[in-house]
Design a protein around this motif. Sequence first.
Motif, PDB file in Angstrom:
ATOM      1  N   ASP A   1      32.726 -48.642  45.239  1.00  0.00           N
ATOM      2  CA  ASP A   1      31.287 -48.871  45.126  1.00  0.00           C
ATOM      3  C   ASP A   1      30.944 -50.134  44.329  1.00  0.00           C
ATOM      4  OD1 ASP A   1      30.738 -46.569  46.545  1.00  0.00           O
ATOM      5  OD2 ASP A   1      30.823 -45.322  44.755  1.00  0.00           O
ATOM      6  N   THR A   2      31.925 -50.912  43.963  1.00  0.00           N
ATOM      7  CA  THR A   2      31.686 -52.093  43.127  1.00  0.00           C
ATOM      8  C   THR A   2      31.326 -53.309  43.977  1.00  0.00           C
ATOM      9  OG1 THR A   2      33.316 -51.263  41.551  1.00  0.00           O
ATOM     10  CG2 THR A   2      32.647 -53.563  41.321  1.00  0.00           C
ATOM     11  N   PRO A   3      30.199 -53.977  43.697  1.00  0.00           N
ATOM     12  CA  PRO A   3      29.854 -55.189  44.449  1.00  0.00           C
ATOM     13  C   PRO A   3      30.847 -56.313  44.158  1.00  0.00           C
ATOM     14  CG  PRO A   3      27.963 -54.349  43.218  1.00  0.00           C
ATOM     15  CD  PRO A   3      29.170 -53.625  42.712  1.00  0.00           C
ATOM     16  N   LYS A 105      31.629 -54.309  49.209  1.00  0.00           N
ATOM     17  CA  LYS A 105      31.832 -53.233  48.236  1.00  0.00           C
ATOM     18  C   LYS A 105      33.333 -52.968  48.157  1.00  0.00           C
ATOM     19  CE  LYS A 105      27.542 -52.213  47.111  1.00  0.00           C
ATOM     20  NZ  LYS A 105      26.925 -50.928  47.480  1.00  0.00           N
ATOM     21  N   ASP A 107      36.720 -50.812  46.317  1.00  0.00           N
ATOM     22  CA  ASP A 107      37.272 -49.681  45.578  1.00  0.00           C
ATOM     23  C   ASP A 107      38.222 -50.270  44.535  1.00  0.00           C
ATOM     24  OD1 ASP A 107      38.738 -47.568  44.578  1.00  0.00           O
ATOM     25  OD2 ASP A 107      39.375 -46.791  46.520  1.00  0.00           O
ATOM     26  N   SER A 109      39.556 -48.537  41.942  1.00  0.00           N
ATOM     27  CA  SER A 109      39.954 -47.355  41.167  1.00  0.00           C
ATOM     28  C   SER A 109      41.356 -47.429  40.569  1.00  0.00           C
ATOM     29  CB  SER A 109      39.827 -46.095  42.036  1.00  0.00           C
ATOM     30  OG  SER A 109      40.626 -46.205  43.201  1.00  0.00           O
ATOM     31  N   THR A 176      44.877 -50.278  44.455  1.00  0.00           N
ATOM     32  CA  THR A 176      43.775 -50.740  45.292  1.00  0.00           C
ATOM     33  C   THR A 176      43.603 -52.258  45.257  1.00  0.00           C
ATOM     34  OG1 THR A 176      42.284 -50.309  43.421  1.00  0.00           O
ATOM     35  CG2 THR A 176      42.439 -48.599  45.135  1.00  0.00           C
ATOM     36  N   THR A 203      41.908 -44.384  52.724  1.00  0.00           N
ATOM     37  CA  THR A 203      40.569 -44.957  52.895  1.00  0.00           C
ATOM     38  C   THR A 203      40.601 -46.455  52.642  1.00  0.00           C
ATOM     39  OG1 THR A 203      40.049 -44.454  50.592  1.00  0.00           O
ATOM     40  CG2 THR A 203      39.393 -42.823  52.238  1.00  0.00           C
TER      41      THR A 203
END
Length: 206
Positions: A1-3, A105, A107, A109, A176, A203
């Motif tokens: 969700d990070t721009p 966007k 990921d 993580s 990631t 994903t």
Amino acid sequence: DTPVYHFSKNTDPGFTKFSDSNRSWFDLGPHVGSTPKAAEDRFMDEVYGIGSRKNLKEFMEETGKSKDEVLKTFEVPPVDGDVGYDSVTNKPIPRNTLGGSIPLKADLSKPLLNPKTKKPFTEYDLNEYQADQYSKYKGEYFDASDILGEDPRVDIQDVKKFMRQHAKDLAAEGYTHIPYENAVEGVGDLSYVMLVDRPKGSTKVL
């Protein structure tokens, strides 16, 4: 969700995904910036050439005009090159635009941090990390300058094949991306090498 933000000359209208064939042979994945500044700096370097950012800043200081006003006085270079190859005919697809900046966007993580510092890499250390991994694979020592300087001992296609596989291996371990302090675009800000070649069932990270 990070721009995140990316500029590429290979983003003509219709662009849908990053092509492995357009990636540099030493890259582990597409690079994205944590700020729009990184994409803007890359736009200037790619479209107007190295040194154009310095010229832009000097003209702004001399004239007191805004960035947009000064940029309008720069000569727009011709569109050339291609954006890849047609999957059916294998002929080059001509580039129609000077490229574009894309907000994406990501990921973020599970970062691969510098094993020596447990922090994001510097740009220099990231290059050396990649050279170290290749050295282990070959059983022969190479530093980044050997590889990037195309030392006679270096087979570029072999390096490319290894980097693609190493990126896959990192993704298979769940990583990631690889964060690093950008020394060229958006200087001092973090950029990320995105490990987009994911295992089956995983994903997307970008």
